[in-house]
Design a protein around this motif. Structure first.
Motif, mmCIF file in Angstrom:
data_model
loop_
_atom_site.group_PDB
_atom_site.id
_atom_site.type_symbol
_atom_site.label_atom_id
_atom_site.label_comp_id
_atom_site.label_asym_id
_atom_site.label_seq_id
_atom_site.Cartn_x
_atom_site.Cartn_y
_atom_site.Cartn_z
ATOM 1 N N LEU A 101 -7.849 -10.763 9.409
ATOM 2 C CA LEU A 101 -7.484 -9.999 8.211
ATOM 3 C C LEU A 101 -6.427 -8.941 8.545
ATOM 4 O O LEU A 101 -5.464 -8.751 7.797
ATOM 5 C CB LEU A 101 -8.734 -9.339 7.623
ATOM 6 C CG LEU A 101 -8.513 -8.560 6.330
ATOM 7 C CD1 LEU A 101 -8.086 -9.489 5.209
ATOM 8 C CD2 LEU A 101 -9.753 -7.791 5.929
ATOM 9 N N LEU A 153 -2.845 -8.758 6.721
ATOM 10 C CA LEU A 153 -2.391 -7.557 6.015
ATOM 11 C C LEU A 153 -1.074 -7.058 6.605
ATOM 12 O O LEU A 153 -0.161 -6.660 5.867
ATOM 13 C CB LEU A 153 -3.457 -6.459 6.105
ATOM 14 C CG LEU A 153 -4.696 -6.701 5.242
ATOM 15 C CD1 LEU A 153 -5.715 -5.602 5.475
ATOM 16 C CD2 LEU A 153 -4.313 -6.756 3.775
ATOM 17 N N ALA A 192 1.695 -9.239 5.312
ATOM 18 C CA ALA A 192 2.078 -8.944 3.934
ATOM 19 C C ALA A 192 2.891 -7.660 3.868
ATOM 20 O O ALA A 192 3.935 -7.598 3.201
ATOM 21 C CB ALA A 192 0.823 -8.825 3.060
ATOM 22 N N ALA A 193 2.434 -6.628 4.595
ATOM 23 C CA ALA A 193 3.155 -5.348 4.571
ATOM 24 C C ALA A 193 4.541 -5.501 5.183
ATOM 25 O O ALA A 193 5.535 -5.003 4.637
ATOM 26 C CB ALA A 193 2.349 -4.284 5.316
ATOM 27 N N THR A 251 6.879 -7.375 2.830
ATOM 28 C CA THR A 251 7.276 -6.555 1.691
ATOM 29 C C THR A 251 8.300 -5.499 2.103
ATOM 30 O O THR A 251 9.326 -5.309 1.441
ATOM 31 C CB THR A 251 6.043 -5.862 1.093
ATOM 32 O OG1 THR A 251 5.067 -6.850 0.818
ATOM 33 C CG2 THR A 251 6.400 -5.126 -0.174
ATOM 34 N N PHE A 296 11.658 -6.987 2.864
ATOM 35 C CA PHE A 296 12.347 -7.331 1.618
ATOM 36 C C PHE A 296 12.955 -6.085 0.977
ATOM 37 O O PHE A 296 14.117 -6.075 0.565
ATOM 38 C CB PHE A 296 11.374 -8.003 0.652
ATOM 39 C CG PHE A 296 11.897 -8.082 -0.751
ATOM 40 C CD1 PHE A 296 12.812 -9.054 -1.100
ATOM 41 C CD2 PHE A 296 11.492 -7.168 -1.713
ATOM 42 C CE1 PHE A 296 13.318 -9.117 -2.385
ATOM 43 C CE2 PHE A 296 11.988 -7.228 -2.995
ATOM 44 C CZ PHE A 296 12.910 -8.208 -3.330
ATOM 45 N N LEU A 297 12.149 -5.006 0.903
ATOM 46 C CA LEU A 297 12.627 -3.789 0.233
ATOM 47 C C LEU A 297 13.839 -3.206 0.956
ATOM 48 O O LEU A 297 14.823 -2.821 0.327
ATOM 49 C CB LEU A 297 11.500 -2.747 0.174
ATOM 50 C CG LEU A 297 10.431 -3.025 -0.876
ATOM 51 C CD1 LEU A 297 9.336 -1.988 -0.793
ATOM 52 C CD2 LEU A 297 11.036 -3.038 -2.270
ATOM 53 N N HIS A 350 16.808 -5.602 0.451
ATOM 54 C CA HIS A 350 17.247 -5.566 -0.939
ATOM 55 C C HIS A 350 18.072 -4.308 -1.213
ATOM 56 O O HIS A 350 19.142 -4.353 -1.822
ATOM 57 C CB HIS A 350 16.019 -5.602 -1.835
ATOM 58 C CG HIS A 350 16.330 -5.820 -3.288
ATOM 59 N ND1 HIS A 350 16.541 -7.053 -3.826
ATOM 60 C CD2 HIS A 350 16.477 -4.931 -4.290
ATOM 61 C CE1 HIS A 350 16.805 -6.944 -5.107
ATOM 62 N NE2 HIS A 350 16.777 -5.654 -5.421
ATOM 63 N N ARG A 354 21.970 -4.037 -2.235
ATOM 64 C CA ARG A 354 22.405 -3.385 -3.476
ATOM 65 C C ARG A 354 23.361 -2.225 -3.194
ATOM 66 O O ARG A 354 24.152 -1.848 -4.052
ATOM 67 C CB ARG A 354 21.197 -2.887 -4.257
ATOM 68 C CG ARG A 354 20.585 -3.983 -5.140
ATOM 69 C CD ARG A 354 19.255 -3.555 -5.734
ATOM 70 N NE ARG A 354 19.302 -2.232 -6.318
ATOM 71 C CZ ARG A 354 19.871 -1.945 -7.497
ATOM 72 N NH1 ARG A 354 20.426 -2.899 -8.189
ATOM 73 N NH2 ARG A 354 19.852 -0.717 -7.949
#
Lengths: 328, 110
Positions: free
Chosen positions: B69, B73, B76-77, B80, B83-84, B87, B91
């Motif tokens: 687990l 986790l 996933a973190a 994310t 990506f942020l 991104h 931009r």
């Protein structure tokens, strides 16, 4: 092997603290402060104080870091400090790109000398500490049977020194009232309005927040329950709840705002009220917050459940009130 | 050392190698996207290998599942956050680095 790790940890702590104070870039300073908090949590874990390690990681690094980053977001444009150590407002007088003026050097030198002197005095005081007349750990161990719980830290926090915790919770609550008074007077929060392009980028963190929030709830419940016999308890559980709320807010799923509705307000005061009610109910015992031994375990669990909810809401409120107030 | 201990040691060492490679990449790669690539490798494969190595030492099924687990986790973190960061960089007009055009260039969209 452990000594090498500890020395590395100490070096990293000193380095991150020094860099956080002296770096001219405020964003970098905040990130270094968060790093410092996480290293500090590791240090507490190495010192066999997992309770403090949990609190430091959740509040010292996590929540404070989020608040600092949020505050940084409000300062428009790239913010730079002219020099380390001295706050920007003080240095503003020495405008220009040249080397800092004489008073800055003098003040920095003075600050360093004073800090070193204070550090040496504190270290000396610790090293010269007289042997305590009463061994508190032994007293606590002797009284554990009557405390109603099996974890000494919880026994001290909620039984032997319960009134300290009662007042701490009241202080936390007052702190939030102060924040609401400063940030307040705005309409109940809506989810922050974001441009379409930014909304697309929220999809991924939203998914993460939706996965993590239920898990955080589970962890908070576990920490609350575990507090009775191992490291954990209301503060740690509340901090995890608050972290989930902050995450949901950042992902745009939970509105912020400085005017909580009545349900929220009731939740904020709930823990303190439960604590006060229990304190009033056991007044008959003669001493403030002395529980009847047979009821101690259940009463502590009742108080801690209320406190978890209220501490979670209060800590989250410290963040949500300010972040919600700004984005509308 | 038993067979399981050897397996543990091998996976832990492989995981440590991924972390080392990821750190070197973070320090040496030319732009934000390539650095993210290096960092995510350390998180995904490095931590994954270390979790596998520790699985052989787990006392119970519950402990083993908790380790898995932790890895999921962290995955996933890490995904994310990567990506942020990417991104946001895109931009703000930071063009990906190319071997033939060194340096960071701004593309038209901003």
């Amino acid at each position: 092997m452990n000594l090498a790790f500890d020395l590395l940890l100490i070096a990293a702590l000193l380095w991150s603290a020094g860099r956080a104070l002296t770096t001219p870039d405020l964003f970098r300073a905040v990130v270094l402060f968060i790093v410092f908090g996480l290293l500090m949590a590791l240090a507490w874990a190495r010192l066999d104080a997992p309770d403090i390690a949990l609190a430091e990681a959740a509040i010292g690094a996590g929540l404070t870091g989020a608040l600092l980053l949020d505050a940084l977001g409000h300062l428009r444009g790239p913010v730079r400090r002219k020099s380390g150590l001295i706050a920007p407002s003080t240095v503003m007088s020495s405008e220009g790109a040249g080397p800092p003026a004489f008073p800055t050097y003098f003040l920095n030198g003075l600050a360093i000398v004073l800090a070193v002197a204070l550090g040496l005095a504190l270290a000396g005081a610790l090293l010269l500490l007289p042997e305590p007349a009463i061994s508190l750990p032994r007293e606590v161990a002797a009284a554990m049977d009557a405390s109603g719980v099996a974890h000494p830290v919880t026994a001290v926090l909620l039984n032997f020194r319960g009134y300290d915790t009662l007042l701490e919770v009241a202080v936390l609550w007052l702190a939030l009232l102060g924040v609401l008074a400063v940030a307040g007077g705005r309409a109940p929060g809506r989810a922050p309005v974001t441009p379409r392009s930014a909304r697309a980028s929220l999809k991924v963190p939203r998914l993460l927040a939706r996965v993590l929030a239920p898990l955080a709830l589970l962890v908070a419940g576990y920490l609350l329950w575990a507090g009775a016999h191992q490291p954990g308890g209301a503060f740690q559980a509340g901090a995890v709840l608050a972290a989930a709320a902050v995450l949901l807010n950042l992902a745009g799923l939970l509105p912020g705002g400085a005017t909580p509705r009545w349900v929220l307000r009731a939740g904020l005061g709930f823990g303190l009220l439960v604590f006060l009610a229990v304190a009033a109910a056991v007044m008959g015992q003669g001493v403030l917050l002395q529980y009847p031994p047979a009821w101690a375990g259940a009463l502590i669990m009742l108080i801690e459940t209320g406190l978890t909810l209220s501490i979670g809401l209060t800590l989250a409120g410290l963040f949500l009130a300010l972040s919600g107030a700004s984005r509308q | 050392m038993s067979g399981l201990d050897w397996l543990s040691a091998i996976f832990l060492l492989v995981g440590a190698a991924f972390f080392l490679a990821g750190t070197v990449g973070l320090l040496r790669f030319p732009d934000v996207y390539t650095r993210l690539h290096a960092l995510a490798k350390a998180d995904n494969l490095g931590l994954g290998c270390i979790v596998i190595g520790l699985l052989f030492q787990a006392d119970s099924l519950a402990a083993a599942l908790k380790l898995v687990l932790v890895w999921l986790l962290a995955l996933a973190a890490s995904a994310t956050v990567s990506f942020l960061v990417a991104h946001r960089a895109w931009r703000r007009g930071i063009a990906p680095w190319r071997a033939d055009e060194p340096g960071i260039r701004r593309h038209d969209e901003s």
